[in-house]
Design a protein around this motif. Structure first.
Motif, PDB file in Angstrom:
ATOM      1  N   ALA A  76       0.840  -1.211   0.000  1.00  0.00           N
ATOM      2  CA  ALA A  76       0.000   0.000   0.000  1.00  0.00           C
ATOM      3  C   ALA A  76       0.868   1.251   0.000  1.00  0.00           C
ATOM      4  CB  ALA A  76      -0.914  -0.009   1.223  1.00  0.00           C
ATOM      5  N   LEU A  77       1.958   1.206   0.763  1.00  0.00           N
ATOM      6  CA  LEU A  77       2.829   2.382   0.831  1.00  0.00           C
ATOM      7  C   LEU A  77       3.538   2.633  -0.496  1.00  0.00           C
ATOM      8  CD1 LEU A  77       4.284   1.939   4.405  1.00  0.00           C
ATOM      9  CD2 LEU A  77       2.941   3.877   3.599  1.00  0.00           C
ATOM     10  N   LEU A  78       3.969   1.562  -1.128  1.00  0.00           N
ATOM     11  CA  LEU A  78       4.649   1.743  -2.417  1.00  0.00           C
ATOM     12  C   LEU A  78       3.676   2.273  -3.469  1.00  0.00           C
ATOM     13  CD1 LEU A  78       6.976  -1.385  -2.491  1.00  0.00           C
ATOM     14  CD2 LEU A  78       7.637   0.997  -2.178  1.00  0.00           C
ATOM     15  N   GLU A 105       1.130   4.180  -2.805  1.00  0.00           N
ATOM     16  CA  GLU A 105       0.955   5.586  -2.444  1.00  0.00           C
ATOM     17  C   GLU A 105       2.170   6.412  -2.900  1.00  0.00           C
ATOM     18  OE1 GLU A 105      -1.455   7.225  -1.072  1.00  0.00           O
ATOM     19  OE2 GLU A 105      -0.447   9.113  -0.575  1.00  0.00           O
TER      20      GLU A 105
END
Lengths: 253, 191
Positions: free
Chosen positions: A70-72, A74
């Motif tokens: 999810a962070l990547l 984002e």
């Protein structure tokens, strides 16, 4: 070392480089001789051990891989948006720069075209092939009427001055030419009675000037002369204005 | 682009700021376990710890330029963000209650022997029941092994405050562990 001081530094005993070695040794020596402080130290060591166990048990804890995904995602979206934003700004800046460049070019071309002489351009326009140019003068004539009436009322006998017409190519003085006021021709009606009509740019010979009742000796030039004729609706010249153009023609006296 | 494992956090952050995804990934993998554990120790709930960890790194993506290397380490900066998020959650829904009597199985699976399980459960509970300021000091200094200076930077308070909080927190923990009976679940000890 006393008990109060020992209690103060108790939690630093297990930490490297916090206490000077002399203080640490004094504290340990005090714990060996003082039973309550010895018990405190034992409890502190036991707590350290428990906390270490908890810490070790938690060492392998980490967030699940979906958090990283999810962070990547984002991260990618954020930087893509930033790139788009930068591109928008660059395009806007480019547009502004282009508009500014166009404005400057337009300004410079309008004022400083190499090899272009605005004086000469005006002259060329006014003498072009000797063909007459015309412009309506209805409003001029009306203005002149008022002027003539005022003059009659005042009883003066000065030549009637007609205002130049609005056409830049005929009847109106350009920067390169000088002209007299309109002089009524001898046979003409009063300029105040002229309704409508035109101003016609012509080139007249001295003979033609004399035919109109003007003496060629009044002009310093012996050749042809540029003039504006005020012609009424019937085509009859009513007044004349002599025009001198730059250095080519002499200025009327 | 491959990143050297020994690249500094500052260097990786600069690259991440320029859009280098690999640098960000390495930065995340290097710092996320500590942030996650901190959140887990503070809230006692793995789902919340997960959310907080994600929010911390989201904040890093969006506000990485706020990090000033002259004011502390990136780790301290991230702990500061985590702490703020935990406090916001606390204020918002009061879900950051002290740790429950029983812990999530996922958190104790690796603790095989009963004594270790008992110890971990007791200490975790004791830590979870500390006041928030004391708890975060114990978590950073004793569980995460930070120095007083690093903890002070993360908690945005003087080193002396960290020392005094730790001193009181440890005294409270000793008291709690002394009076608290072990919590042993039958399933966990194989009875």
């Amino acid at each position: 070392m006393n008990c109060e001081m020992f209690e103060k530094i108790l939690c630093d005993l297990d930490r490297a480089d916090v206490l000077p070695s002399a203080v640490r040794e004094a504290a340990l020596a005090h714990a060996e001789t003082c039973a309550p402080c010895g018990l405190l130290m034992t409890e502190s060591e036991s707590l350290d051990m428990h906390l270490r166990t908890l810490s070790i048990s938690a060492r392998i804890q980490s967030p699940p891989p979906r958090v990283e995904s999810a962070l990547l995602e984002e991260f990618r979206e954020f930087h893509e948006e930033q790139r788009r934003g930068r591109r928008r700004w660059q395009l806007a800046a480019l547009g502004v720069a282009a508009a500014a460049a166009l404005a400057v070019s337009y300004f410079l071309l309008g004022h400083f075209v190499p090899g272009r002489n605005p004086m000469k351009d005006a002259q060329d326009t006014s003498t072009h092939s000797g063909a007459p140019t015309t412009a309506p003068i209805a409003s001029t004539a009306r203005d002149s009427n008022e002027s003539a009436h005022a003059q009659e009322a005042s009883g003066t006998n000065t030549p009637k001055r007609l205002a130049p017409v609005a056409n830049p190519s005929a009847g109106q003085e350009t920067a390169a030419e000088q002209g007299t006021a309109f002089i009524p021709l001898p046979y003409a009606d009063s300029a105040a009675e002229i309704e409508g009509g035109e101003v016609v740019r012509v080139i007249l010979s001295p003979a033609a000037l004399e035919a109109m009742g003007l003496r060629s000796s009044d002009f310093s030039s012996s050749g042809d002369v540029s003039a504006d004729l005020l012609v009424d609706e019937a085509g009859t010249p009513e007044a004349i204005r002599l025009v001198a153009q730059s250095d080519k023609d002499s200025v009327p006296n | 682009m491959s990143q050297p494992k020994d690249a500094t956090d500052d260097g990786l952050l600069r690259r991440a700021l320029a859009g280098d995804e690999d640098a960000f990934r390495l930065l995340y993998r290097r710092n996320c376990p500590a942030i996650y554990r901190f959140a887990l120790h503070m809230c006692g709930n793995s789902a919340t710890a997960e959310d907080v960890t994600q929010e911390v790194f989201m904040a890093l993506i969006r506000n990485a330029r706020n990090f000033d290397p002259t004011r502390g380490t990136l780790g301290g900066f991230l702990f500061g963000i985590a702490r703020n998020h935990l406090r916001k959650r606390w204020e918002k829904d009061q879900r950051l209650v002290p740790l429950p009597e029983t812990f999530e199985e996922s958190q104790i699976d690796h603790v095989t022997d009963a004594a270790s399980f008992e110890t971990v459960a007791r200490v975790r509970h004791a830590v979870g029941s500390l006041p928030e300021d004391y708890r975060e000091t114990v978590v950073l200094c004793d569980l995460e092994g930070m120095s007083y200076e690093e903890a002070a930077a993360a908690l945005k308070c003087p080193v002396g405050t960290v020392r005094s909080r730790l001193h009181r927190a440890r005294a409270l923990l000793v008291e709690k562990l002394r009076e608290r009976r072990p919590v042993i679940r039958a399933s966990a000890v194989g009875e």
